[in-house]
Structure formats: C-alpha cells, structure tokens
Enzyme design. Structure first.
Site, PDB file in Angstrom:
ATOM      1  N   GLU A   7       0.858  -1.191   0.000  1.00 24.16           N
ATOM      2  CA  GLU A   7       0.000   0.000   0.000  1.00 24.16           C
ATOM      3  C   GLU A   7       0.886   1.228   0.000  1.00 24.16           C
ATOM      4  OE1 GLU A   7      -2.759   0.156   3.267  1.00 24.16           O
ATOM      5  OE2 GLU A   7      -3.176   2.276   2.946  1.00 24.16           O
ATOM      6  N   ARG A  64       0.132  10.257   0.347  1.00 22.53           N
ATOM      7  CA  ARG A  64       0.341  11.246   1.390  1.00 22.53           C
ATOM      8  C   ARG A  64       1.580  12.067   1.072  1.00 22.53           C
ATOM      9  NH1 ARG A  64       0.928   8.326   6.993  1.00 22.53           N
ATOM     10  NH2 ARG A  64      -0.914   7.219   6.302  1.00 22.53           N
ATOM     11  N   LYS A 121     -11.046  -1.934   5.737  1.00 21.58           N
ATOM     12  CA  LYS A 121      -9.921  -1.674   6.622  1.00 21.58           C
ATOM     13  C   LYS A 121     -10.487  -1.470   8.017  1.00 21.58           C
ATOM     14  CE  LYS A 121      -5.784   0.700   5.109  1.00 21.58           C
ATOM     15  NZ  LYS A 121      -4.802   1.667   5.578  1.00 21.58           N
TER      16      LYS A 121
HETATM   17  C1  3PG Z   1      -1.563   4.674   7.908  1.00 23.40           C
HETATM   18  O1  3PG Z   1      -2.464   4.846   7.099  1.00 23.40           O
HETATM   19  O2  3PG Z   1      -0.748   5.539   8.242  1.00 23.40           O
HETATM   20  C2  3PG Z   1      -1.393   3.358   8.504  1.00 23.40           C
HETATM   21  O3  3PG Z   1      -2.497   2.572   8.416  1.00 23.40           O
HETATM   22  C3  3PG Z   1      -0.850   3.527   9.867  1.00 23.40           C
HETATM   23  O4  3PG Z   1      -0.292   2.367  10.200  1.00 23.40           O
HETATM   24  P1  3PG Z   1       0.953   2.229  11.179  1.00 23.40           P
HETATM   25  O5  3PG Z   1       0.431   2.390  12.574  1.00 23.40           O
HETATM   26  O6  3PG Z   1       1.419   0.842  10.870  1.00 23.40           O
HETATM   27  O7  3PG Z   1       1.961   3.278  10.820  1.00 23.40           O
END
Ligand code: 3PG
Length: 219
Positions: A45, A49, A134
């Site tokens: 994924e 961002r 999710k």
């Molecule tokens: C996100 O979208 O940032 C993740 O799902 C966060 O997951 P993490 O806690 O493994 O960083």
C-alpha cells in the site's frame, strides 16, 4: 489496467501481510518494491500522502514484475481518480464518506477497500455494498478482540486491520478467521526507507513471511 474479475478478497487474500509505504523520494519506489517482492510480499500500500506517491505507483507497475501496488490514504473522489490514473491495482482508505463510496461504486474496475472503526460505520459501508474493509486504527480500537466481537453480528465481513499493528500482535490478528490481511508501516519504517536500507527491510519482510505467512498461504 485492472481486471474487473479482481476483487478485494482476491487481491488481499493471498497477501496476508501488506506493508504500508510512505515514499517521499520517487527514486526509492522501485528498489523498495523490488525488495518486498523478492522477500515474498508483492502486495503493498503506497499512501497518497506524499507528492511522490502517484509516480511511485506508476514506476513500480512498470518496473517491478509481480508487484501489486495499491493506493492508500485515499480520502476523496479526486484521490480515487489519481489512483485509477496511475493504474493502482486497488485502493484503500482509513475511512469513508458518502462521496468516496459513491465514486468507488461508479468505477468497479478498481477495487476499493473503505475504512471503518465501529459497527455503525461498518453498517454504512455494507449498505453501499462493501464487505471487505480496513479496520483503522485497529490497535487503538480494541485490537484483535474487537474483530472477535464483530464476527458474530457481521459473519460475512472481512477485515484488514491497520494502524498500530506490530509484529508482536501479528499472530493474534492473523488467527482471527475474519482477518483477511494485516497492514502496517512497521515492515518498512520511514526512517529505513529514507536511509535506503533495503537489505534490512528485505530481511525483516522475509522473516515475517517465513514465520507468520508462508504456512497460511494456500499452495
Ligand atoms: C496509515 O495509514 O498511516 C497506517 O495505516 C498507519 O499504520 P501504522 O500504525 O502501521 O503506521
């Protein structure tokens, strides 16, 4: 181009473990994806961002055979359009909105996995036709015990927990029959991506596959 026969279940099911990648420098995308594919984690994924994320997905698709890059952090119909434009194999969101669910429904060629944290949120996405979701932020919202509880009223829903997952609780998550895959950034921490520590990331991924995943995959 995504085949319409691909579904979130078909895409997430064989993966079981999905690294969440924050790619800040587009040049890091291909070596990182190659490292993960070689370690046995082809599904990844890439969070929309960073500015580099869409190009990262495109480059991975073009240059890393076997990789299954998904677009993450999809918040709006516009994000969904970006994911489709760059050819993401599917898209995920930490949450959902009416507009996002509607846009995803209009483009079934790219499977979409909305995010939920509560039963009422789950019911909202189910009523829009989404049954693979999710669970975010999964660790904070009760961890595996919450999904054990959700199994009774929602027996047909499959969950991909993310948010605060770690190797320590992986076995617990994966042993829930309603957990289809677990996502997390701990497999490729941002500091290691910045430092281009591909060997370290690969070794960790390989070890996780051997310990938690290999025996759960159907041959
Ligand atoms: C996100 O979208 O940032 C993740 O799902 C966060 O997951 P993490 O806690 O493994 O960083």
């Amino acid at each position: 181009m995504t085949s319409p026969s691909e579904t979130p279940l078909a895409l997430l099911g064989p993966a079981r473990l999905i690294p969440l990648l924050i790619i800040e420098t587009v040049e890091d995308a291909v070596p990182l994806a190659r490292t993960l594919v070689e370690a046995g984690l082809p599904t990844m994924e890439i969070a929309l961002r960073t500015k580099a994320a869409p190009h990262a997905i495109r480059n991975i698709l073009r240059e890393v055979p076997g990789a299954v890059p998904a677009a993450g952090n999809v918040m709006t119909p516009h994000d969904l359009a970006i994911a489709r434009d760059v050819g993401a194999r599917f898209a995920l969101s930490p949450g959902h909105s009416h507009a996002l669910l509607e846009a995803a429904t209009q483009h079934p060629d790219m499977p979409f996995v909305p995010g939920i944290a509560t039963p009422s949120e789950l019911m909202a996405v189910m009523s829009a036709g989404f049954h693979v979701v999710k669970f975010f932020p999964g660790a904070t919202f009760g961890g595996p015990a919450t999904l054990r509880a959700m199994a009774a009223p929602f027996p047909h829903v499959r969950f991909c927990p993310t948010g605060g997952t770690s190797e320590a609780d992986l076995e617990d998550w994966l042993s829930q029959p309603n957990v289809i895959a677990v996502g997390g950034s701990w497999l490729a921490p941002i500091e290691e991506i910045r430092a281009r520590q591909w060997t370290r990331i690969g070794d960790r991924a390989r070890a996780a596959v051997a310990k938690y995943i290999a025996h759960r995959r159907t041959p």
